[in-house]
Design an enzyme around this catalytic site. Structure first.
Site: not given
Ligand code: SAM
Length: 280
Positions: A64, A88, A108, A140-141, A158-161
């Site tokens: 972070h 988060d 988010e 949706d971002g 700060d996305s998921t994979d």
């Molecule tokens: N630090 C983390 C990692 O690298 O694994 C990322 C954590 S953060 C919780 C990732 C967030 O991205 C998730 O809560 C997920 O719901 C969100 N997310 C995924 N796709 C998205 C999108 N298209 N728009 C907005 N948020 C999204």
């Protein structure tokens, strides 16, 4: 005899992270993903999405701080910031530490992630409890940036994979819209996975981002609970170069990993990482 409970994340088809669980606190299927919160002996409380570690109490500060302060201290006046993903709250918590930041918008997609973080990780989610600088948008971002024009000084992805709802956050069209959503001196930064096991993805993302932003730089940090522990971030900037910022002028926010020297040295890449970025 008491049975030990272990959590194992298959990080790649051939690599796993395992840790001993002391308690399972919550599991649910949200409209977007499988969400779990567990207590582990070594890493403290952990947030999992689709069985993948998102954050842990013990090492969350590294990710972070490093995804936030490098861009925020490169921009001379980051007043308006957008965080995409990051439900988060850890990244937005770091953003609001900057006195110049007047507004930090969190976009988010999954409101249950925001809920779970507020419920189980109040320290990480601190800025999501009605902070005056923070605006939360559930959506949706990808769509959000399509509709923004020259609005933000810094955008943090700060996305998921790149799976499920996160796939589109790794596409060139998305970075093009991020560029459009940034002001003329804007900066974006994205988490771009591990150089050990995602070299092909990093190469493509670096090529895509440098095709859009005149200044593109990759930097590294150590996040032990992410695959291989070595994590990359790719920064795209319209004007300012993060490696040109004089160390003596980098403010030292209240941090545990990030410092002015870490800022500068995070861009010193091992030769094998440099080789990933070289054009082929
Ligand atoms: N630090 C983390 C990692 O690298 O694994 C990322 C954590 S953060 C919780 C990732 C967030 O991205 C998730 O809560 C997920 O719901 C969100 N997310 C995924 N796709 C998205 C999108 N298209 N728009 C907005 N948020 C999204």
């Amino acid at each position: 005899m008491k049975t030990e409970l272990w959590y194992t994340e298959k990080q790649t088809p051939n690599l796993a992270l395992s840790c001993k669980i002391s308690n399972i606190l919550h599991t649910e299927k949200t409209p977007y993903q499988e969400l779990s919160v567990i207590d582990t002996v070594e890493w403290g409380r952990m947030l999992l999405l689709d069985g993948v570690v998102m954050t842990t109490e013990k090492d969350e500060f590294v990710y972070h701080e490093m995804i936030s302060h490098v861009a925020l201290n490169t921009h001379p006046n980051p007043q308006k910031v957008l965080v995409i993903g990051g439900g988060d709250g850890g990244t937005i918590r770091e953003c609001v530490k900057h006195a110049q930041v007047e507004k930090a918008v969190l976009c988010e997609i999954d409101e249950r992630v925001i809920w779970a973080s507020k419920e189980y990780f109040p320290g990480i989610a601190a800025a999501l409890f009605g902070h005056p600088k923070v605006e939360i948008r559930v959506g949706d971002g990808i769509k959000f940036v399509q509709e923004c024009n020259a609005e933000f000084d810094v955008i943090i992805i700060d996305s998921t994979d790149p799976v499920g709802p996160g796939v589109g956050l790794f596409q060139p069209e998305f970075y093009q819209n991020v560029h459009k959503a940034l002001k003329p001196e804007g900066i974006m930064v994205a988490q771009t996975e591990s150089p050990f096991v995602n070299a092909g993805l990093i190469r493509r993302l670096f090529r895509d981002i440098s095709g859009i932003f005149p200044v593109t730089k990759l930097y590294l940090a150590t996040v032990p609970t992410y695959p291989t522990g070595l994590w990359s971030f790719t920064l795209g900037s319209k004007v300012y170069d993060p490696t040109d910022v004089a160390v003596s002028r980098i403010p030292e926010p209240d941090t545990k990993y990030y410092s002015s020297l870490v800022h500068r040295n995070a861009f010193v890449l091992p030769k094998f990482v440099q080789a990933i970025l070289e054009p082929r």
